[in-house]
Design a protein around this motif. Structure first.
Motif, PDB file in Angstrom:
ATOM      1  N   LYS A   1     108.710  37.601  16.698  1.00 25.93           N
ATOM      2  CA  LYS A   1     109.908  37.382  17.496  1.00 25.93           C
ATOM      3  C   LYS A   1     109.727  36.130  18.348  1.00 25.93           C
ATOM      4  O   LYS A   1     108.719  35.957  19.017  1.00 25.93           O
ATOM      5  CB  LYS A   1     110.143  38.595  18.399  1.00 25.93           C
ATOM      6  N   SER A   2     110.694  35.245  18.305  1.00 26.49           N
ATOM      7  CA  SER A   2     110.639  34.028  19.104  1.00 26.49           C
ATOM      8  C   SER A   2     111.088  34.338  20.526  1.00 26.49           C
ATOM      9  O   SER A   2     112.161  34.906  20.739  1.00 26.49           O
ATOM     10  CB  SER A   2     111.541  32.953  18.493  1.00 26.49           C
ATOM     11  N   ILE A   3     110.246  33.990  21.490  1.00 28.51           N
ATOM     12  CA  ILE A   3     110.527  34.297  22.897  1.00 28.51           C
ATOM     13  C   ILE A   3     110.615  33.004  23.694  1.00 28.51           C
ATOM     14  O   ILE A   3     109.742  32.138  23.595  1.00 28.51           O
ATOM     15  CB  ILE A   3     109.426  35.194  23.503  1.00 28.51           C
ATOM     16  N   ASP A   4     111.663  32.878  24.484  1.00 31.74           N
ATOM     17  CA  ASP A   4     111.824  31.726  25.364  1.00 31.74           C
ATOM     18  C   ASP A   4     111.099  32.011  26.673  1.00 31.74           C
ATOM     19  O   ASP A   4     111.508  32.892  27.436  1.00 31.74           O
ATOM     20  CB  ASP A   4     113.310  31.460  25.618  1.00 31.74           C
ATOM     21  N   LEU A   5     110.005  31.287  26.926  1.00 32.01           N
ATOM     22  CA  LEU A   5     109.202  31.523  28.127  1.00 32.01           C
ATOM     23  C   LEU A   5     110.039  31.456  29.389  1.00 32.01           C
ATOM     24  O   LEU A   5     109.909  32.293  30.292  1.00 32.01           O
ATOM     25  CB  LEU A   5     108.065  30.505  28.192  1.00 32.01           C
ATOM     26  N   LYS A   6     110.901  30.468  29.483  1.00 33.41           N
ATOM     27  CA  LYS A   6     111.688  30.268  30.703  1.00 33.41           C
ATOM     28  C   LYS A   6     112.557  31.471  31.032  1.00 33.41           C
ATOM     29  O   LYS A   6     112.823  31.758  32.197  1.00 33.41           O
ATOM     30  CB  LYS A   6     112.556  29.014  30.574  1.00 33.41           C
TER      31      LYS A   6
ATOM     32  N   ASN B   1     111.341  44.608  10.524  1.00 33.67           N
ATOM     33  CA  ASN B   1     110.460  44.117   9.462  1.00 33.67           C
ATOM     34  C   ASN B   1     108.995  44.384   9.783  1.00 33.67           C
ATOM     35  O   ASN B   1     108.202  44.716   8.899  1.00 33.67           O
ATOM     36  CB  ASN B   1     110.684  42.625   9.247  1.00 33.67           C
ATOM     37  N   MET B   2     108.629  44.213  11.053  1.00 34.33           N
ATOM     38  CA  MET B   2     107.243  44.459  11.457  1.00 34.33           C
ATOM     39  C   MET B   2     106.886  45.929  11.258  1.00 34.33           C
ATOM     40  O   MET B   2     105.839  46.253  10.695  1.00 34.33           O
ATOM     41  CB  MET B   2     107.040  44.038  12.912  1.00 34.33           C
ATOM     42  N   TYR B   3     107.761  46.823  11.724  1.00 33.11           N
ATOM     43  CA  TYR B   3     107.489  48.247  11.581  1.00 33.11           C
ATOM     44  C   TYR B   3     107.532  48.691  10.117  1.00 33.11           C
ATOM     45  O   TYR B   3     106.749  49.555   9.696  1.00 33.11           O
ATOM     46  CB  TYR B   3     108.486  49.071  12.407  1.00 33.11           C
ATOM     47  N   ALA B   4     108.437  48.102   9.344  1.00 35.60           N
ATOM     48  CA  ALA B   4     108.525  48.457   7.927  1.00 35.60           C
ATOM     49  C   ALA B   4     107.239  48.088   7.194  1.00 35.60           C
ATOM     50  O   ALA B   4     106.831  48.767   6.242  1.00 35.60           O
ATOM     51  CB  ALA B   4     109.724  47.758   7.285  1.00 35.60           C
ATOM     52  N   ASP B   5     106.590  47.009   7.628  1.00 32.80           N
ATOM     53  CA  ASP B   5     105.306  46.616   7.049  1.00 32.80           C
ATOM     54  C   ASP B   5     104.179  47.498   7.570  1.00 32.80           C
ATOM     55  O   ASP B   5     103.266  47.866   6.825  1.00 32.80           O
ATOM     56  CB  ASP B   5     105.015  45.148   7.376  1.00 32.80           C
TER      57      ASP B   5
END
Length: 208
Positions: free
Chosen positions: A195-200, A88-92
């Motif tokens: 994108k949701s990233i889990d820090l741990k 989606n990011m690249y498509a935009d």
């Protein structure tokens, strides 16, 4: 703005208002860039600041004016992108590459001095100047967010680097790593989901 508010609010924006950026604001933003760590302590960086729309149009000439949906899908599939957020990011982003540069309040070309061929490094140390300029660019991105502005950047490809060098008469020993568009974001600008990233999951204490 609190530093962590700046970090959290900084987003890449590709739709800008038709509004110039004041010179004193540009000066503060670039001064923040010059405060970044540098590989040789000399901050051998230069900035071409473009505000004249006719010159900007000439500079972005090599970037396609339009990219079809079919071409976007081909690029995404060729790069084997399967993550929905990434696609989606690249498509935009892909269809807006030229417009975001030409419509921004100002277009900046950050440059760094590179004595040897950047694309033929002998070791990691050969890339020190390249790595250093990105520290400078990150400061510029954050300073722009602190000023209530937004940024978008494009890595030059194909004939763009040579064309820009000739068009703007850049010194041979200087390289520009990206176009950096800065401006006031449109009120209804599209912001693809991050994108949701889990820090741990990214931290490895005392070893991998």
């Amino acid at each position: 703005m609190d530093f962590y508010d700046v970090i959290n609010n900084r987003r890449t924006v590709r739709n800008f208002k038709n509004q110039s950026v004041e010179q004193d604001v540009i000066d503060r933003i670039l001064d923040a860039g010059l405060k970044a760590p540098t590989n040789d302590h000399m901050r051998s960086w230069e900035f071409i600041v473009l505000t004249d729309k006719s010159i900007i149009e000439k500079v972005v000439k090599k970037i396609p004016r339009k990219v079809s949906d079919k071409r976007v899908d081909f690029i995404l599939n060729a790069r084997r992108m399967t993550d929905e957020c990434q696609r989606n990011m690249y498509a935009d982003a892909i269809p807006k590459q030229r417009g975001m540069l030409s419509e921004s309040g100002c277009l900046i070309l950050p440059m760094f001095k590179q004595k040897k061929n950047l694309l033929e490094p002998k070791d990691l140390s050969s890339l020190n100047a390249f790595a250093s300029i990105w520290c400078c660019i990150e400061n510029i991105l954050l300073a722009s967010a602190a000023e209530g502005l937004s940024c978008a950047f494009r890595i030059p490809s194909g004939e763009e680097t040579e064309y820009i060098s000739e068009t703007l008469c850049l010194p041979k020993e200087y390289v520009f790593p990206c176009y950096l568009a800065i401006g006031y974001p449109e009120d209804d600008t599209a912001l693809p989901e991050q994108k949701s990233i889990d820090l741990k999951s990214k931290i490895h204490l005392n070893g991998w």
